[in-house]
Motif scaffolding. Structure first.
Motif, short mmCIF file in Angstrom:
data_model
loop_
_atom_site.label_atom_id
_atom_site.label_comp_id
_atom_site.label_asym_id
_atom_site.label_seq_id
_atom_site.Cartn_x
_atom_site.Cartn_y
_atom_site.Cartn_z
N LEU A 95 2.13 -7.92 -2.25
CA LEU A 95 2.69 -6.58 -2.53
C LEU A 95 1.72 -6.02 -3.59
N ASP A 96 1.33 -7.23 -4.83
CA ASP A 96 0.56 -6.83 -5.81
C ASP A 96 -0.71 -6.04 -5.29
N HIS A 97 -1.23 -6.82 -4.29
CA HIS A 97 -2.64 -6.16 -3.85
C HIS A 97 -2.54 -4.94 -3.15
N MET A 98 -1.49 -4.69 -2.67
CA MET A 98 -1.37 -3.42 -1.64
C MET A 98 -1.16 -2.42 -2.90
N ARG A 99 -0.37 -2.58 -3.98
CA ARG A 99 -0.07 -1.69 -5.01
C ARG A 99 -1.35 -1.24 -5.54
N GLU A 100 -2.44 -2.25 -5.66
CA GLU A 100 -3.54 -1.89 -6.23
C GLU A 100 -4.64 -0.61 -5.35
N VAL A 101 -3.95 -0.65 -3.99
CA VAL A 101 -4.72 0.42 -3.11
C VAL A 101 -3.55 1.52 -2.91
N LEU A 102 -2.37 1.27 -2.86
CA LEU A 102 -1.43 2.34 -2.51
C LEU A 102 -0.86 3.12 -3.91
N GLY A 103 -0.93 2.25 -5.00
CA GLY A 103 -0.27 2.81 -6.08
C GLY A 103 1.30 2.70 -5.95
N ASP A 104 1.92 3.92 -6.41
CA ASP A 104 3.26 3.95 -6.13
C ASP A 104 3.61 4.83 -5.16
N THR A 105 2.65 5.19 -4.25
CA THR A 105 3.08 6.20 -3.37
C THR A 105 3.66 5.61 -2.16
N VAL A 106 3.96 4.57 -1.94
CA VAL A 106 4.73 3.84 -0.92
C VAL A 106 6.06 3.15 -1.48
N VAL A 107 7.17 3.44 -0.80
CA VAL A 107 8.27 2.53 -1.26
C VAL A 107 8.33 1.04 -1.04
N GLU A 108 8.61 0.45 -2.03
CA GLU A 108 8.24 -1.13 -1.85
C GLU A 108 9.02 -1.56 -0.41
N GLN A 109 10.22 -1.07 -0.32
CA GLN A 109 10.68 -1.71 1.15
C GLN A 109 9.63 -1.50 2.35
N VAL A 110 9.06 -0.56 2.23
CA VAL A 110 8.22 -0.09 3.51
C VAL A 110 7.13 -1.13 3.24
N MET A 111 6.72 -1.51 2.23
CA MET A 111 5.72 -2.54 2.02
C MET A 111 6.07 -3.83 2.26
N ILE A 112 7.30 -4.29 1.88
CA ILE A 112 7.80 -5.33 2.27
C ILE A 112 7.94 -5.66 3.69
N ASP A 113 8.58 -4.54 4.59
CA ASP A 113 8.42 -4.61 5.95
C ASP A 113 7.30 -4.81 6.55
N ALA A 114 6.10 -4.23 6.12
CA ALA A 114 4.95 -4.40 6.40
C ALA A 114 4.58 -5.67 6.38
N VAL A 115 4.47 -6.20 5.22
CA VAL A 115 4.05 -7.60 4.83
C VAL A 115 4.69 -8.64 6.21
N LEU A 116 5.94 -8.44 5.95
CA LEU A 116 6.91 -9.35 6.83
C LEU A 116 6.20 -9.23 8.24
#
Ligand code: GDP
Length: 690
Positions: A95-116
């Motif tokens: 999530l940390d790495h993804m935030r570096e790229v995405l900033g806060d443009t994407v809801v965390e849940q979406v990122m979590i789903d994607a990671v899983l």
């Protein structure tokens, strides 16, 4: 005889006696007719550049991306999900790495789903998020930024974005002309798929591998380390560009090797020129993106960063504008260099600065170019501003012509701003056509392509916009680039490379970069640096960041050298074959054409000589003669002064020795520009070295 050959022999003859026929055959400076166009007049008001103050015709900043709702901490956060401690840590890390790229443009849940979903593979997760994101918003730059043709463009983008689904690690080198340490951007795939000769196949063929993704993440670090020359120990790998089979040095058949290396494609060095803000960087950035040379993640990052910096419309320009200062000021300063392929060509693209302050850098870029794309802004008032006195459209066009570029593609850009009106296109092409003819371009060597760099229209495929298709049936930009003719390279002449950058690398020795103007070089070759007259050994060669055993005329290379002290080498020095070295001198004679310059040029006049990467203070030591513009006959000996439009023979004296060649021997190292107080005052060719 080749065209260049013809030009050369023409000059040769002209030197002996200035015969009329010679002048008719070859107008050296690309300006054969009387012209009264103004080129950087000394009197022109200083053009104060301010991007912020500029009234832009389109909505900026762009509409906020649909990050939509606030983050929802009440929903399951990373902490809430029942995972083992290790997996939880992996999730956080992703999530940390993804935030570096995405900033806060994407809801965390979406990122979590994607990671899983991607089993903690952050690169895949990013892809998932971005694919969803792209489906929502198909273009990295918001569609509202272009005021017209919205629906059709949206469609076009959708299809284009699907072409860049795969991950490609883009590569971009910077040709630094200011003697700065070379900086590197990111990797472009160095060899595109040959299949069908389609450039889009590059994208389709390269699958996202862990390696490429890893490389993308490592970004700058990887590219920088790849600069260090190492002979890759990969006996089974496919031969790299320019690899010769045997390790021991052997004479190579360069022509045959070149043919093999380029897979039948021709090498073309292309410079992008035009007035500041015409949209050069955006156009080329978007073109590279559409060709799949910028991965989605990088583009998204640029979009975020440019938005944050309040320059959302510059997202594509950031692909080429690499340095902080360039981005801060919103102008290109150095010459950005990158590589892409079309059906029949391997293109080295140079994005030259448009701003008046960086003309010397632009000269460097143009001196290394075979062909040019001139970008003009079609918006009302803007084309005129670039074309009138003080604008760079004319100056750039004249400079490239004087530096030997004969083929020109004019991108009539920002056509979206004028609703793709045929009339406006016609008005611009007729004004430009008249001028370009006077500047020495043959009508058949100039073509005009209506484009929108921001909207990506008519760049890599023909636009489907009805506003355009109703009157334009011609090729898109890449189709046109494909049809340009590649010049004959002087591979059989003694080696010449003009240094565009010097830097210390890890390991022994140091590196120089530049374009090989003539001949070829192999590892372990001995070279001579002029003017210091110092010799060295080539320890390594890289072409577009790929280690190779040899490189030839036309290649932009980085050479790792040993046996020489780095402090002895400067930008502008020439590396050459010790057996047939380039001459170094402080005095030489030249035939010049005086541009539209208000101040009469007299003996003792101080100038700066620009050629290749050289920029050296000099004085006009003698005014030898004035020549007839079209016959070349001596009209007047020892004139008191030279005024605009004159053709003359002069003697120049530099303060320090410079390495140059007679124009008849090496066209590229024998033609130069003279500048004075920020204005280009003359173009010249070397006729005699004292
Ligand atoms: P450069 O100085 O020539 O490199 O120009 P840039 O690429 O930096 O672009 C200058 C400005 O023009 C930026 O705000 C771009 O977004 C904008 N721009 C570039 N191309 C287009 C286009 O085709 N249409 C519109 N409407 N704006 C454009």
């Amino acid at each position: 005889m080749t065209k260049r050959g013809r030009e050369r022999s023409s000059i040769c003859r002209e030197q002996c006696n200035h015969r009329k026929a010679d002048f008719e055959e070859d107008d050296l400076f690309g300006q054969s007719v009387e012209d009264d166009y103004c080129i950087s007049p000394a009197t022109a008001a200083q053009f104060i550049y301010s991007k912020r103050e500029k009234p832009s015709g389109f909505a900026e900043p762009l509409e906020e991306e649909e990050d939509g709702e606030e983050e929802t901490p009440d929903n399951s956060t990373a902490a809430d999900i029942s995972l083992s401690a290790v997996d939880q840590a992996r999730l956080y890390s992703c999530l940390d790495h993804m935030r570096e790229v995405l900033g806060d443009t994407v809801v965390e849940q979406v990122m979590i789903d994607a990671v899983l979903q991607s089993k903690f593979d952050e690169a895949k997760a990013l892809d998932l998020v971005l694919t969803q994101d792209c489906n929502k918003n198909t273009n990295p730059v918001n569609q509202d930024s272009v005021s017209t043709g919205k629906t059709a463009k949206g469609k076009a983008r959708e299809s284009q974005s699907s072409r860049t689904e795969c991950e490609i690690v883009p590569k971009m080198a910077k040709m630094i002309v200011s003697g700065k340490k070379q900086t590197m951007g990111f990797d472009v795939p160095s060899s595109a798929s040959e299949e069908n000769g389609q450039s889009v196949n590059v994208c389709e063929k390269i699958q996202p591998t862990d390696e490429t993704l890893q490389e993308a993440d490592n970004g700058l670090k990887t590219v920088l380390s790849s600069l260090t020359y190492q002979i890759p120990e990969e006996p089974n790998s496919a031969p790299a560009i320019g690899k010769v089979s045997s390790k021991s040095k052997q004479q190579i058949d360069v022509k045959a090797e070149l043919e093999l290396r380029q897979r039948g494609k021709q090498l073309l060095n292309l410079v992008v020129i035009g007035h500041v803000d015409a949209g050069k960087s955006t156009l080329m950035g978007h073109l590279l993106y559409l060709l799949g040379h910028v991965n989605k993640r990088t583009m998204h990052k640029y979009e975020q960063e440019s938005k944050k910096a309040g320059k959302a419309s510059f997202a594509f320009a950031w692909v080429l504008d690499e340095t902080g200062e360039e981005r801060e000021r919103g102008v290109t300063m150095d010459v950005g260099m990158t590589k892409f392929e079309t059906k029949t060509k391997i293109i080295t693209l140079m994005d030259a600065p448009g701003h008046k302050d960086f003309i010397p850098n632009m000269i460097t870029g143009a001196a290394q170019a075979d062909v040019a794309i001139l970008v003009v802004d079609a918006s009302r008032g803007e084309f005129e501003a670039g074309f009138e006195a003080g604008g760079q459209t004319r100056e750039h066009a004249l400079l490239v012509r004087s530096l030997g570029v004969t083929q020109l593609a004019v991108a009539v850009n920002k056509m979206d701003q004028v609703t793709w009106q045929q009339d406006r296109f016609g008005e611009i092409t007729s004004k430009l056509g008249h001028f370009l003819k006077l500047a020495g371009f043959k009508e058949s060597d100039v073509s005009y392509i209506p484009t929108s760099g921001l909207g990506g229209e008519n760049l890599v495929k023909r636009s489907q916009l009805s506003e355009l298709t109703s009157w334009y049936k011609g090729p898109c930009l890449t189709e046109h680039i494909d049809s340009l003719k590649a010049p004959q390279r002087s591979v059989e002449k003694p080696f010449r490379l003009c240094v565009s950058d010097v830097f210390k690398d890890q390991g022994s020795g140091f590196c120089v970069t530049g374009k090989i103007e003539a001949g070829y070089v192999q590892t372990s070759d001995k070279l001579l640096a002029m003017p210091p007259n110092e010799s060295c050994t080539v320890k390594g060669i890289t072409v577009h960041d790929e280690a190779v055993d040899w490189a030839a005329a036309g290649d932009h290379v980085s050479l790792t050298l040993t046996g020489m002290d780095i402090i002895k080498i400067n930008v502008g020095y020439v590396f050459c074959s010790p057996k047939e070295p380039i001459k170094a001198c402080t005095r030489f004679r030249a035939r010049v054409l005086v541009f539209n310059f208000e101040v009469p040029i007299t003996q003792g006049f101080p100038v700066i000589i620009h050629y290749q990467t050289v920029s050296e203070p000099a004085t006009i030591r003698k005014l030898i003669s004035v020549l007839h513009k079209s016959t070349g006959e001596v009209m007047k000996k020892k004139p008191k002064c030279l005024t605009r439009g004159m053709n003359a023979v002069i003697e120049l004296q530099t303060q320090r020795p410079v390495a140059l060649e007679l124009y008849k021997d090496y066209k590229e190292l024998g033609r130069f520009m003279l500048r004075y107080s920020g204005s280009t005052i003359a173009a010249g060719v070397v006729t005699e070295i004292k």
